[in-house]
Design an enzyme around this catalytic site. Structure first.
Site: not given
Ligand SMILES: *Cc1c(COP(=O)(O)O)cnc(C)c1O
Length: 367
Positions: A186
């Site tokens: 991210k």
């Molecule tokens: C990555 C993501 C999540 C989940 O996040 P994690 O930390 O991997 O559990 C939820 N919603 C969206 C839109 C994402 O891109």
């Protein structure tokens, strides 16, 4: 040329001394769970966004769970969201026994089409989860207009959008609860799983803090049924270092996106990302559409350019949601976009040479 998609190891090398020291400090002080770095990070997250409260947690998925638990989502309730997102957005609704109700997306931004929300509201509708896909906020004022009028909650799944703005402010100021993820890839990532829940309401934040630690307000005294969903101290230490440079990283991502768009502007047969004027994207992804997507991906791969499809199958077509009774054709925009979309390498460190090379290859192979 061989391009790195997210270039996380380069970023580590860049901040290596500080990150190593921060981790070492945690190893030495030994407060591996809820150590001082966790609270410090929460303060810094508030500073960064001007949010009143930030509660870190174990992932972006758990952040969504905590948010909905804090808002008392119950089995049988309905929550409106987009089918064009990562599974966690709708999975967590279903996990709490509630029903995800999908609304098709806008063809330009790929976020929820606000003009189609109202027709899905029933007397069971409890809330709306908008997703800031690829880092761009949805039409938050319009969504809040419905949510206030119909007494619904509005959660923003900002797993891809930490640092994005809407009308000059962080998204937390346009919802009841904003959730984000610190998954390594991210825009602001740690070195494992992590997430955060941001809210201006002290009452909600206090409840989320309890829910994060098994619903307890005092050790071994449990007011709610909660989760074990804390952020590790080591991950908080890593994030504290990265957050110092995050404004700069965001600006660099913005630059990369600008350069991509400039170089690809006249390329035929592709559609470029579109960010509305009143908001900024955190540029988690730079995603283009191409009619020959699969072939283009293959050709780029042969040229040393990795690409990823976010996402190849909208959620209403996923096997786990068969029971909801949706079928192909229910959300034509999401279905079309899922067949054409692909993300190009995106990270703050892409060089001009790399961008030139990638965009030349896209121009050569897009048909
Ligand atoms: C990555 C993501 C999540 C989940 O996040 P994690 O930390 O991997 O559990 C939820 N919603 C969206 C839109 C994402 O891109």
């Amino acid at each position: 040329m061989k391009i790195d998609f997210a270039n996380l190891t380069y970023q580590y090398q860049l901040y290596k001394d500080e990150i190593d020291e921060a981790i070492q400090k945690v190893l030495n002080h030994g407060k591996y769970i809820m150590g001082p770095e966790v609270g410090e990070l929460e303060e810094k997250l508030c500073e960064f966004t001007n949010a009143k409260n930030a509660v870190t947690c174990s992932s972006g998925t758990d952040a969504l769970l905590l948010a909905m638990m804090a808002l008392d989502l119950k089995p049988g309730d309905e929550v409106i969201t987009t089918p064009f997102t990562f599974i966690a957005t709708a999975e967590t609704i279903a996990l709490l026994g509630a029903k995800p109700v999908f609304v098709d997306i806008d063809e330009q931004t790929y976020n929820i089409n606000t003009s189609k929300i109202e027709e899905k509201i029933t007397n069971k509708t409890k809330g709306i989860i908008s997703v800031s896909l690829y880092g761009q906020p949805s039409d938050l004022d319009e969504i809040n207009e419905f949510s206030k009028r119909c007494n619904l909650f509005h959660i923003i799944d900002g797993a891809q959008s930490f640092g994005a703005t809407y009308k000059g402010k962080a998204e937390v100021h346009y919802c009841d609860i904003y959730t984000t993820s610190f998954f390594p890839a991210k825009p602001l990532g740690c070195y494992g799983d992590g997430g955060a829940v941001l809210a201006n309401s002290d009452e909600l934040a206090q409840k989320i803090r309890m829910l994060r630690v098994h619903g307890q307000n005092k050790r071994y005294h449990h007011k709610y049924i909660g989760l074990g969903a804390r952020l590790d101290t080591i991950q908080a230490a890593v994030l504290l270092v990265k957050l110092k440079y995050y404004k700069k990283d965001l600006a660099l991502r913005q630059e990369v996106a600008k350069k991509y768009s400039k170089k690809l502007k006249n390329v035929k047969n592709i559609i470029l990302p579109f960010v509305k004027e009143d908001r900024t994207s955190a540029w988690a992804q730079y995603s283009i559409r191409a009619l020959n997507r699969d072939e283009l991906q293959e050709k780029l791969k042969e040229s040393g350019i990795p690409t990823v499809v976010h996402y190849p199958m909208p959620l209403h077509m996923q096997k786990c949601f068969n029971y909801l009774g949706y079928k192909k054709g229910d959300f034509p925009v999401a279905e079309k976009v899922s067949e054409e979309i692909m993300s190009l390498p995106m990270n703050p460190y892409l060089s001009n040479d790399e961008i030139d090379y990638i965009t030349q290859k896209v121009a050569e192979f897009a048909k």
